[in-house]
Design an enzyme around this catalytic site. Structure first.
Site, PDB file in Angstrom:
ATOM      1  N   ARG A 109      38.905  78.523 -77.971  1.00 35.34           N
ATOM      2  CA  ARG A 109      38.858  79.363 -76.752  1.00 35.34           C
ATOM      3  C   ARG A 109      39.269  78.619 -75.480  1.00 35.34           C
ATOM      4  NH1 ARG A 109      33.885  81.077 -78.930  1.00 35.34           N
ATOM      5  NH2 ARG A 109      34.188  82.910 -80.232  1.00 35.34           N
ATOM      6  N   LYS A 131      51.769  80.924 -66.837  1.00 41.49           N
ATOM      7  CA  LYS A 131      52.204  81.840 -67.904  1.00 41.49           C
ATOM      8  C   LYS A 131      52.484  81.009 -69.147  1.00 41.49           C
ATOM      9  CE  LYS A 131      54.290  85.912 -65.724  1.00 41.49           C
ATOM     10  NZ  LYS A 131      55.545  86.703 -65.559  1.00 41.49           N
ATOM     11  N   GLU A 173      67.059  79.513 -62.437  1.00 43.97           N
ATOM     12  CA  GLU A 173      65.730  79.873 -61.906  1.00 43.97           C
ATOM     13  C   GLU A 173      65.615  79.378 -60.456  1.00 43.97           C
ATOM     14  OE1 GLU A 173      63.868  81.928 -63.549  1.00 43.97           O
ATOM     15  OE2 GLU A 173      63.665  81.397 -65.680  1.00 43.97           O
ATOM     16  N   LYS A 213      57.715  78.905 -55.953  1.00 44.14           N
ATOM     17  CA  LYS A 213      56.909  79.489 -57.039  1.00 44.14           C
ATOM     18  C   LYS A 213      55.417  79.316 -56.769  1.00 44.14           C
ATOM     19  CE  LYS A 213      56.063  80.079 -61.867  1.00 44.14           C
ATOM     20  NZ  LYS A 213      56.589  80.204 -63.198  1.00 44.14           N
ATOM     21  N   GLU A 223      50.011  88.455 -61.626  1.00 40.04           N
ATOM     22  CA  GLU A 223      51.177  89.353 -61.576  1.00 40.04           C
ATOM     23  C   GLU A 223      50.794  90.831 -61.417  1.00 40.04           C
ATOM     24  OE1 GLU A 223      55.555  89.077 -63.637  1.00 40.04           O
ATOM     25  OE2 GLU A 223      53.896  89.460 -65.000  1.00 40.04           O
ATOM     26  N   ARG A 227      53.818  88.601 -57.479  1.00 37.31           N
ATOM     27  CA  ARG A 227      54.356  87.669 -58.489  1.00 37.31           C
ATOM     28  C   ARG A 227      55.536  88.272 -59.254  1.00 37.31           C
ATOM     29  NH1 ARG A 227      51.380  83.401 -62.590  1.00 37.31           N
ATOM     30  NH2 ARG A 227      53.341  82.641 -63.444  1.00 37.31           N
ATOM     31  N   ASN A 231      60.194  87.579 -61.342  1.00 33.47           N
ATOM     32  CA  ASN A 231      60.837  88.221 -62.480  1.00 33.47           C
ATOM     33  C   ASN A 231      62.203  88.807 -62.098  1.00 33.47           C
ATOM     34  OD1 ASN A 231      60.231  89.913 -65.316  1.00 33.47           O
ATOM     35  ND2 ASN A 231      58.955  88.113 -64.972  1.00 33.47           N
ATOM     36  N   HIS A 234      65.065  89.228 -64.637  1.00 35.65           N
ATOM     37  CA  HIS A 234      64.495  89.113 -65.987  1.00 35.65           C
ATOM     38  C   HIS A 234      64.433  90.423 -66.759  1.00 35.65           C
ATOM     39  CE1 HIS A 234      63.465  85.126 -64.607  1.00 35.65           C
ATOM     40  NE2 HIS A 234      62.974  84.807 -65.793  1.00 35.65           N
ATOM     41  N   HIS A 238      65.956  89.241 -69.966  1.00 35.39           N
ATOM     42  CA  HIS A 238      65.222  89.184 -71.235  1.00 35.39           C
ATOM     43  C   HIS A 238      65.868  90.092 -72.283  1.00 35.39           C
ATOM     44  CE1 HIS A 238      61.118  87.431 -69.726  1.00 35.39           C
ATOM     45  NE2 HIS A 238      61.918  86.489 -70.168  1.00 35.39           N
ATOM     46  N   HIS A 253      67.688  80.482 -71.804  1.00 33.87           N
ATOM     47  CA  HIS A 253      66.960  81.422 -70.951  1.00 33.87           C
ATOM     48  C   HIS A 253      67.603  81.548 -69.559  1.00 33.87           C
ATOM     49  CE1 HIS A 253      63.592  83.588 -69.173  1.00 33.87           C
ATOM     50  NE2 HIS A 253      63.543  82.678 -68.221  1.00 33.87           N
TER      51      HIS A 253
HETATM   52  N1  LIG Z   1      56.060  80.167 -68.367  1.00 34.28           N
HETATM   53  C1  LIG Z   1      56.978  80.448 -67.476  1.00 34.28           C
HETATM   54  O1  LIG Z   1      56.678  80.788 -66.327  1.00 34.28           O
HETATM   55  C2  LIG Z   1      58.410  80.314 -67.846  1.00 34.28           C
HETATM   56  C3  LIG Z   1      59.387  80.280 -66.848  1.00 34.28           C
HETATM   57  C4  LIG Z   1      60.715  80.147 -67.224  1.00 34.28           C
HETATM   58  C5  LIG Z   1      61.055  80.020 -68.557  1.00 34.28           C
HETATM   59  N2  LIG Z   1      60.081  80.026 -69.494  1.00 34.28           N
HETATM   60  C6  LIG Z   1      60.412  79.824 -70.915  1.00 34.28           C
HETATM   61  O2  LIG Z   1      60.887  78.493 -71.055  1.00 34.28           O
HETATM   62  C7  LIG Z   1      61.712  78.415 -72.206  1.00 34.28           C
HETATM   63  C8  LIG Z   1      62.976  77.662 -71.880  1.00 34.28           C
HETATM   64  O3  LIG Z   1      62.658  76.377 -71.427  1.00 34.28           O
HETATM   65  P1  LIG Z   1      63.755  75.241 -71.277  1.00 34.28           P
HETATM   66  O4  LIG Z   1      64.940  75.800 -70.627  1.00 34.28           O
HETATM   67  O5  LIG Z   1      63.094  74.082 -70.686  1.00 34.28           O
HETATM   68  O6  LIG Z   1      64.216  75.001 -72.776  1.00 34.28           O
HETATM   69  P2  LIG Z   1      63.686  74.075 -73.975  1.00 34.28           P
HETATM   70  O7  LIG Z   1      62.292  73.685 -73.817  1.00 34.28           O
HETATM   71  O8  LIG Z   1      64.080  74.796 -75.195  1.00 34.28           O
HETATM   72  O9  LIG Z   1      64.575  72.757 -73.777  1.00 34.28           O
HETATM   73  C9  LIG Z   1      65.972  72.837 -73.895  1.00 34.28           C
HETATM   74  C10 LIG Z   1      66.517  71.683 -74.767  1.00 34.28           C
HETATM   75  O10 LIG Z   1      66.440  70.464 -74.039  1.00 34.28           O
HETATM   76  C11 LIG Z   1      65.765  69.479 -74.832  1.00 34.28           C
HETATM   77  N3  LIG Z   1      65.153  68.560 -73.874  1.00 34.28           N
HETATM   78  C12 LIG Z   1      64.025  68.737 -73.153  1.00 34.28           C
HETATM   79  N4  LIG Z   1      63.891  67.744 -72.255  1.00 34.28           N
HETATM   80  C13 LIG Z   1      64.937  66.911 -72.435  1.00 34.28           C
HETATM   81  C14 LIG Z   1      65.378  65.730 -71.789  1.00 34.28           C
HETATM   82  N5  LIG Z   1      64.724  65.211 -70.740  1.00 34.28           N
HETATM   83  N6  LIG Z   1      66.502  65.120 -72.235  1.00 34.28           N
HETATM   84  C15 LIG Z   1      67.212  65.664 -73.272  1.00 34.28           C
HETATM   85  N7  LIG Z   1      66.860  66.802 -73.895  1.00 34.28           N
HETATM   86  C16 LIG Z   1      65.751  67.412 -73.481  1.00 34.28           C
HETATM   87  C17 LIG Z   1      64.842  70.275 -75.701  1.00 34.28           C
HETATM   88  O11 LIG Z   1      64.437  69.556 -76.811  1.00 34.28           O
HETATM   89  C18 LIG Z   1      65.731  71.465 -76.047  1.00 34.28           C
HETATM   90  O12 LIG Z   1      66.617  71.091 -77.065  1.00 34.28           O
HETATM   91  C19 LIG Z   1      61.979  79.839 -72.623  1.00 34.28           C
HETATM   92  O13 LIG Z   1      61.191  80.121 -73.749  1.00 34.28           O
HETATM   93  C20 LIG Z   1      61.528  80.667 -71.453  1.00 34.28           C
HETATM   94  O14 LIG Z   1      61.093  81.946 -71.842  1.00 34.28           O
HETATM   95  C21 LIG Z   1      58.776  80.169 -69.165  1.00 34.28           C
HETATM   96  O1  LIG Z   2      56.118  82.844 -63.547  1.00 34.13           O
HETATM   97  C1  LIG Z   2      56.500  84.021 -63.538  1.00 34.13           C
HETATM   98  O2  LIG Z   2      55.774  84.939 -63.159  1.00 34.13           O
HETATM   99  C2  LIG Z   2      57.851  84.376 -64.009  1.00 34.13           C
HETATM  100  O3  LIG Z   2      58.141  85.553 -64.165  1.00 34.13           O
HETATM  101  C3  LIG Z   2      58.806  83.259 -64.261  1.00 34.13           C
HETATM  102  C4  LIG Z   2      59.946  83.615 -65.205  1.00 34.13           C
HETATM  103  O4  LIG Z   2      61.037  82.789 -64.831  1.00 34.13           O
HETATM  104  C5  LIG Z   2      59.627  83.302 -66.665  1.00 34.13           C
HETATM  105  O5  LIG Z   2      60.781  83.462 -67.437  1.00 34.13           O
HETATM  106  C6  LIG Z   2      58.469  84.050 -67.284  1.00 34.13           C
HETATM  107  O6  LIG Z   2      58.119  83.473 -68.520  1.00 34.13           O
HETATM  108  C7  LIG Z   2      58.773  85.501 -67.558  1.00 34.13           C
HETATM  109  O7  LIG Z   2      57.595  86.117 -67.862  1.00 34.13           O
HETATM  110  P1  LIG Z   2      57.470  87.553 -68.536  1.00 34.13           P
HETATM  111  O8  LIG Z   2      56.109  87.963 -68.108  1.00 34.13           O
HETATM  112  O9  LIG Z   2      58.558  88.431 -67.995  1.00 34.13           O
HETATM  113  O10 LIG Z   2      57.605  87.322 -69.994  1.00 34.13           O
HETATM  114 ZN   LIG Z   3      62.570  82.887 -66.356  1.00 31.78          ZN
END
Ligand SMILES: NC(=O)c1ccc[n+]([C@@H]2O[C@H](COP(=O)([O-])OP(=O)(O)OC[C@H]3O[C@@H](n4cnc5c(N)ncnc54)[C@H](O)[C@@H]3O)[C@@H](O)[C@H]2O)c1
Ligand SMILES: O=C(O)C(=O)C[C@@H](O)[C@H](O)[C@H](O)COP(=O)(O)O
Ligand SMILES: [Zn+2]
Length: 353
Positions: A109, A131, A173, A213, A223, A227, A231, A234, A238, A253
């Site tokens: 949890r 998130k 982003e 952010k 959100e 917030r 998006n 997106h 998405h 992404h």
């Molecule tokens: N939680 C949120 O608010 C939020 C916001 C934006 C995106 N996301 C999510 O994030 C994900 C994408 O993240 P990302 O773009 O970081 O991709 P990723 O984590 O898949 O990384 C991209 C690639 O780069 C490699 N890598 C990472 N760091 C490295 C480094 N320093 N040097 C060399 N290679 C490296 C990874 O192994 C991978 O192959 C998606 O799933 C997206 O939905 C979430």
């Molecule tokens: O932090 C947020 O809020 C965002 O929407 C950031 C986005 O860049 C990110 O891709 C997020 O994961 C999208 O969320 P979702 O709720 O649309 O799945």
């Molecule tokens: Zn995003």
């Protein structure tokens, strides 16, 4: 939601030492993916604060941001003796911080965790704001929770091994943060030289971007309202991403977000008066750097179906967008008809082709 500390590192060893020792924990775990274990873990491996940590590793990229990998992480934590008082460090991009964050949020949890983002995208966006989650049933981030890391340590030194496509992915982003904040930040982003990166200058831009952010998340962590600004791009982005995943030609992404921004700025010009010159300037930048997402009018229906799953949607059948009246003039909870959505897909195909 608990408060999150975002640290722009000046000395990673000291900053991490401080973050780790601020927790009282029984066991320390470090989660990487296969690339970050090789390219990023060596940058911290000798730090005294992580000696004795249990290291475990998952497959790379969004194809692994799924239930199977999550179960693997839970299993590792469980069989290696993690308790509710254990601490997890996620070292990686958004895939690792999203999945590792969700694993931490759900294991017994909830256990504490620290994010060390290693991609540009995770530094300015994914690692910050709480998130977490996984993709499920072919849909992006379908399962997840709001559960912030206690600390996020940002050090652009990690970016030196990151490939150009992933730099661009994160930059999309940042562009989004420019569009929802102010014209000065938007313009400095459009003028930054992405072919010959000045890392010191990039670090400054990263600092400003993550602040955009943080300010928004502080106002609305769950959100319910503002917030939704984060998006922008997106709703369509998405849909492109899920569509590409289904076709087994996944796209990064940030690329999907950049293409989504083109569509949603067109909708902003159509419905909320976004200036056409700024739309074209942004569109030109995206076209030059990101190319085009391939689809035909036969795919409109499928893309539209994906949009129906967007988490911002208030009611079945109505699709929610975040639009802009100007740079920084955010209009949340906008809707568009199916005809308008098909029109913007036509616009995208004609102008980006
Ligand atoms: N939680 C949120 O608010 C939020 C916001 C934006 C995106 N996301 C999510 O994030 C994900 C994408 O993240 P990302 O773009 O970081 O991709 P990723 O984590 O898949 O990384 C991209 C690639 O780069 C490699 N890598 C990472 N760091 C490295 C480094 N320093 N040097 C060399 N290679 C490296 C990874 O192994 C991978 O192959 C998606 O799933 C997206 O939905 C979430
Ligand atoms: O932090 C947020 O809020 C965002 O929407 C950031 C986005 O860049 C990110 O891709 C997020 O994961 C999208 O969320 P979702 O709720 O649309 O799945
Ligand atoms: Zn995003």
């Amino acid at each position: 939601m608990s408060k999150q500390e975002v640290i722009i590192c000046t000395d990673l060893r000291q900053d991490l030492e401080k973050a780790v020792t601020s927790h009282s924990f029984d066991k320390l775990f470090v989660l990487t993916d296969e690339h970050t274990r090789e390219m990023c873990y060596p940058l911290i491996a000798s730090f005294p604060c992580i000696q004795g940590a249990e290291l475990f590793c998952i497959g790379v990229e969004d194809i692994h941001k799924n239930l199977e990998t999550l179960a693997y992480v839970w299993t590792q934590l469980s069989t290696r003796g993690a308790t509710r008082h254990s601490l997890l460090i996620n070292l990686g991009g958004g895939m690792v911080t999203d999945l590792g964050g969700f694993a931490a949020a759900t294991f017994k949890r909830g256990i504490s965790y620290i994010n060390i983002p290693t991609t540009l995208l995770s530094m300015v966006d994914a690692a910050v704001g709480g998130k977490t989650g996984i993709n499920f049933n072919g849909l992006k981030n379908e399962i997840g929770a709001f559960a912030p890391a206690d600390q996020v340590l940002i050090d652009c030194e990690f970016l030196r091994t990151l490939d150009h496509a992933n730099i661009l992915s994160g930059y999309a982003e940042m562009l989004k943060h420019g569009l929802i904040s102010n014209t000065t930040h938007w313009a400095e982003l459009l003028n930054f030289d992405l072919t010959n990166i000045d890392y010191a200058r990039l670090q400054q831009l990263v600092g400003r971007s993550v602040q955009v952010k943080e300010d928004i998340v502080a106002q609305d962590p769950f959100e319910k309202g503002i917030r939704k600004a984060l998006n922008l791009g997106h709703t369509i982005g998405h849909a492109f991403e899920s569509f590409a995943l289904k076709r087994e030609h996944p796209v990064l992404h940030g690329y999907a977000v950049a293409w989504g921004i083109v569509c949603e700025l067109y909708l902003s010009a159509l419905k909320t008066g976004f200036p056409k010159d700024k739309m074209h300037q942004t569109l030109y930048f995206i076209k030059e750097n990101y190319g085009k997402f391939p689809f035909t009018c036969n795919d409109y229906e499928c893309l539209y179906e994906y949009m129906k799953h967007d988490k911002k949607n208030a009611a079945a059948g109505s699709i929610n967008f975040t639009l802009l009246g100007e740079i920084g003039d955010i209009r949340i909870n906008q809707t568009a008809s199916q005809e308008e959505i098909y029109e913007l897909l036509d616009f995208y195909s004609e102008t980006m082709g």
